[in-house]
Structure formats: structure tokens, C-alpha cells
Design a protein around this motif. Structure first.
Motif, short mmCIF file in Angstrom:
data_model
loop_
_atom_site.label_atom_id
_atom_site.label_comp_id
_atom_site.label_asym_id
_atom_site.label_seq_id
_atom_site.Cartn_x
_atom_site.Cartn_y
_atom_site.Cartn_z
N GLU A 190 67.72 34.14 76.70
CA GLU A 190 66.58 34.11 77.63
C GLU A 190 65.76 35.39 77.66
O GLU A 190 64.68 35.41 78.24
N ARG A 191 66.26 36.45 77.08
CA ARG A 191 65.55 37.73 77.13
C ARG A 191 64.39 37.72 76.15
O ARG A 191 64.48 37.15 75.08
N GLY A 192 63.31 38.35 76.50
CA GLY A 192 62.13 38.42 75.63
C GLY A 192 61.12 37.34 75.99
O GLY A 192 61.39 36.41 76.74
N THR A 193 59.94 37.45 75.38
CA THR A 193 58.88 36.50 75.67
C THR A 193 59.13 35.19 74.95
O THR A 193 59.90 35.11 73.99
N ARG A 194 58.46 34.17 75.42
CA ARG A 194 58.57 32.85 74.79
C ARG A 194 58.18 32.92 73.32
O ARG A 194 58.87 32.39 72.45
N GLU A 195 57.05 33.58 73.03
CA GLU A 195 56.55 33.67 71.65
C GLU A 195 57.53 34.42 70.76
O GLU A 195 57.78 34.02 69.63
N TYR A 196 58.06 35.54 71.27
CA TYR A 196 59.00 36.33 70.47
C TYR A 196 60.24 35.51 70.14
O TYR A 196 60.72 35.50 69.01
N ASN A 197 60.78 34.80 71.14
CA ASN A 197 62.00 34.02 70.92
C ASN A 197 61.77 32.82 70.02
O ASN A 197 62.66 32.42 69.28
N LEU A 198 60.58 32.22 70.06
CA LEU A 198 60.28 31.15 69.11
C LEU A 198 60.28 31.68 67.69
O LEU A 198 60.81 31.05 66.77
N ALA A 199 59.70 32.86 67.49
CA ALA A 199 59.68 33.47 66.15
C ALA A 199 61.10 33.85 65.70
O ALA A 199 61.48 33.63 64.55
N LEU A 200 61.89 34.40 66.62
CA LEU A 200 63.27 34.77 66.29
C LEU A 200 64.10 33.52 65.98
O LEU A 200 64.88 33.51 65.01
N GLY A 201 63.92 32.46 66.75
CA GLY A 201 64.62 31.20 66.48
C GLY A 201 64.25 30.65 65.10
O GLY A 201 65.09 30.13 64.38
N GLU A 202 62.98 30.78 64.73
CA GLU A 202 62.55 30.32 63.40
C GLU A 202 63.20 31.14 62.30
O GLU A 202 63.64 30.59 61.28
N ARG A 203 63.29 32.45 62.48
CA ARG A 203 63.95 33.29 61.47
C ARG A 203 65.43 32.94 61.36
O ARG A 203 66.00 32.92 60.26
N ARG A 204 66.07 32.62 62.47
CA ARG A 204 67.48 32.23 62.44
C ARG A 204 67.66 30.90 61.71
O ARG A 204 68.55 30.75 60.88
N ALA A 205 66.83 29.93 62.04
CA ALA A 205 66.92 28.62 61.38
C ALA A 205 66.66 28.76 59.88
O ALA A 205 67.34 28.14 59.06
N THR A 206 65.69 29.58 59.52
CA THR A 206 65.37 29.79 58.11
C THR A 206 66.52 30.49 57.38
O THR A 206 66.82 30.16 56.23
N ALA A 207 67.19 31.43 58.04
CA ALA A 207 68.33 32.11 57.43
C ALA A 207 69.44 31.10 57.11
O ALA A 207 70.05 31.14 56.03
N VAL A 208 69.68 30.17 58.03
CA VAL A 208 70.70 29.13 57.81
C VAL A 208 70.27 28.23 56.65
O VAL A 208 71.05 27.94 55.74
N LYS A 209 69.02 27.78 56.67
CA LYS A 209 68.52 26.91 55.61
C LYS A 209 68.61 27.60 54.25
O LYS A 209 69.08 27.01 53.27
N ASN A 210 68.19 28.85 54.18
CA ASN A 210 68.22 29.58 52.91
C ASN A 210 69.64 29.70 52.38
O ASN A 210 69.88 29.59 51.17
N TYR A 211 70.61 29.93 53.26
CA TYR A 211 72.00 30.05 52.84
C TYR A 211 72.51 28.71 52.30
O TYR A 211 73.15 28.66 51.25
N LEU A 212 72.21 27.63 53.02
CA LEU A 212 72.67 26.31 52.56
C LEU A 212 72.05 25.94 51.22
O LEU A 212 72.73 25.42 50.33
N THR A 213 70.76 26.21 51.06
CA THR A 213 70.11 25.86 49.79
C THR A 213 70.58 26.76 48.66
O THR A 213 70.65 26.31 47.51
#
Length: 163
Positions: A100-123
Motif C-alpha cells: 500500500e505504500r507509494g502512489t497509485r501510479e508508482y505501484n502500478l508501474a512496480l507491479g508491471e515490472r514484477r509481472a514482467t520479471a516473472v514472465k521473462n523468467y518463465l519464457t
């Protein structure tokens, strides 16, 4: 006397109602030998979303303000990649989440980087890119409510969802 008899009868009915039926197996006889078929499995159906969650694990966790994968995360993702290779028709969506810490926009961007890190590892492990989608929920969908490190640690996650 009648009350004692009714009480005994009621107790016997209660005990017999709690008993479960024994697990049955089919038997076949061939040429004088009898073989028993295995009992029906009681776990999740192989290849199902329940199988994935129960036997592989659907989530990995991240450090504060981080999107790099920990050794525990890569071990889970190794199991996920093996499972996805075993079931090549399954597609997944990787959800990126933040605390919950940080702005909505910042956390959306961080969540996207996390999801992309998982996707990149799986691929990188051989899962077809077309089978893996990503989405970020930022801090909008916490797994655990609370404003302490315990809750925040569980909300900093990537979740692989079977489509």
C-alpha cells in the motif's frame, strides 16, 4: 425404561451415521488372477488450476521497492515452467502486485515490472511467450489487509493465474 431404550437407539443411530463407507476398488479376474484397480484419487485434477496452486505454487514474493527474483522465487518459477511445459495448452496471466505504500501510479508501474520479471523468467525457461500475459494491479488488490511489514511482505507479489 422406554426412555432408556429410545436414548440407546438414538445413540446407535448417531454413531452409525458418522461412519464413512470404505473406499471401494474395482476388481477384475483374468486367467485365474484377480487384480484390484486403484482407488479414485482424491487430490486436484492434473492440469487444473487447483493442481497448479496445490502442487506447484502460484505466487512469488518481492522485497520492498524491488522487482528482482529471489532464490525462493526462482525455485517456484522453475516448478511453474516445468508444469506449463507438461500442459502446453494452458495459458496464464501473471499479476503484479505491490504493497500500500507509494502512489497509485508508482505501484502500478512496480507491479508491471514484477509481472514482467516473472514472465521473462518463465519464457527464458522455454515457456512460449504467447502463453503468458501480464497485468499490474499495483496496490489495488491486497492479499492481506494491514499496515505492517507482515502484511506488506505478502502483498509484494507476482501471482501466476491459469486462464
Amino acid at each position: 425404561m422406554r426412555f432408556k431404550f429410545l436414548s440407546l437407539f438414538a445413540a446407535l443411530m448417531l454413531v452409525s451415521a458418522c461412519q464413512s463407507a470404505p473406499e471401494t476398488t474395482a476388481t477384475t479376474t483374468t486367467g485365474g488372477t484377480t487384480t484390484a484397480a486403484p482407488a479414485t484419487p482424491t487430490g486436484p485434477v492434473p492440469g487444473s488450476a487447483e493442481d497448479f496452486v496445490a502442487n506447484v505454487g502460484d505466487r512469488v514474493f518481492f522485497g520492498f521497492d524491488r522487482f528482482d527474483l529471489t532464490p525462493e522465487a526462482t525455485a517456484t518459477l522453475d516448478r511453474q515452467a516445468a508444469w506449463l511445459k507438461q500442459y502446453p495448452n494452458v495459458t496464464v496471466t501473471v499479476e503484479g502486485h505491490a504493497d500500500e505504500r507509494g502512489t497509485r501510479e508508482y505501484n502500478l508501474a512496480l507491479g508491471e515490472r514484477r509481472a514482467t520479471a516473472v514472465k521473462n523468467y518463465l519464457t527464458a525457461l522455454g515457456v512460449d511467450t504467447a502463453r503468458v500475459q501480464t497485468i499490474s494491479y499495483g496496490k489495488e488488490r491486497p492479499a492481506v489487509l494491514g499496515s505492517d511489514e507482515s502484511a506488506w511482505a505478502q502483498n509484494r507479489r507476482g501471482v501466476t493465474v491459469i486462464n
